[in-house]
Motif scaffolding. Sequence first.
Motif, PDB file in Angstrom:
ATOM      1  N   LEU A  60       7.762 -12.129  -1.050  1.00  0.00           N
ATOM      2  CA  LEU A  60       8.071 -10.760  -0.096  1.00  0.00           C
ATOM      3  C   LEU A  60       6.953 -10.798   0.912  1.00  0.00           C
ATOM      4  CD1 LEU A  60       8.075  -8.656  -2.784  1.00  0.00           C
ATOM      5  CD2 LEU A  60       9.830  -8.856  -1.616  1.00  0.00           C
ATOM      6  N   GLY A  62       5.271 -11.687   4.664  1.00  0.00           N
ATOM      7  CA  GLY A  62       5.701 -11.455   5.049  1.00  0.00           C
ATOM      8  C   GLY A  62       4.976 -12.104   6.418  1.00  0.00           C
ATOM      9  N   HIS A  87      10.784 -14.472   3.336  1.00  0.00           N
ATOM     10  CA  HIS A  87      11.973 -13.694   2.931  1.00  0.00           C
ATOM     11  C   HIS A  87      13.509 -14.127   1.671  1.00  0.00           C
ATOM     12  CE1 HIS A  87       9.040 -10.099   3.991  1.00  0.00           C
ATOM     13  NE2 HIS A  87       9.858  -9.920   5.002  1.00  0.00           N
ATOM     14  N   THR A  89      14.425 -16.732  -1.238  1.00  0.00           N
ATOM     15  CA  THR A  89      13.992 -17.006  -2.125  1.00  0.00           C
ATOM     16  C   THR A  89      14.437 -18.582  -3.222  1.00  0.00           C
ATOM     17  OG1 THR A  89      17.039 -17.126  -2.914  1.00  0.00           O
ATOM     18  CG2 THR A  89      16.081 -14.904  -2.707  1.00  0.00           C
ATOM     19  N   SER A 111       1.139 -15.544  -0.283  1.00  0.00           N
ATOM     20  CA  SER A 111       1.225 -14.353  -1.156  1.00  0.00           C
ATOM     21  C   SER A 111       0.562 -13.943  -3.006  1.00  0.00           C
ATOM     22  CB  SER A 111       3.184 -13.819  -1.517  1.00  0.00           C
ATOM     23  OG  SER A 111       3.044 -14.623  -2.170  1.00  0.00           O
TER      24      SER A 111
END
Length: 181
Positions: A60, A62, A87, A89, A111
């Motif tokens: 997530l 950004g 973003h 996976t 993150s």
Amino acid sequence: RHVQHGSPCGRPFLGVCPVVNSRAVRVAAAVFWGATPQQGRRVRTMATSPIRVVVAKPGLDGHDRGAKVVARALRDAGIEVIYTGLHQTPEMIVETAIQEDADAIGLSVLSGAHMTLFQRVLDILADRGASDIVVFGGGIIPDDDIPLLLDMGVSHIFTPGTRTQDIVAWVNDTLAPSSAA
């Protein structure tokens, strides 16, 4: 000039034919000649085939400025770069690497989820029979976690402040055709 003869795929021969350069063909040819599938993935049909690196932003997070700077530095050094965008996976990243016949995946993680994301990418690569794709990365990663990432199979971690020239040199030294298996 386009030379249309000699291309197994029947397309104009521009130095790259998807049939000849496909991962499956190289692996099959190498295994036929006695190499392992992992060594076969490293066989390039053309001596001048550039290194291919997928640069990805998993999860997530950004913030992608650093990933874009690294991608541009690699590109400017003659390395083919496939930037996946934000973003992504782990499944999407691995699929891109396999589809694009990448030599490496570079993950940028800011993150705090680096332990989970790197492990997941490595696990999916192993499940897909593509564990020979080199995984490296960078971002905000605590010094205490770097040895753990290296132990799990990540090839190298670049921390904030690393010069782009050092990243390019590492990629070239690690993935150059002369050092391939």
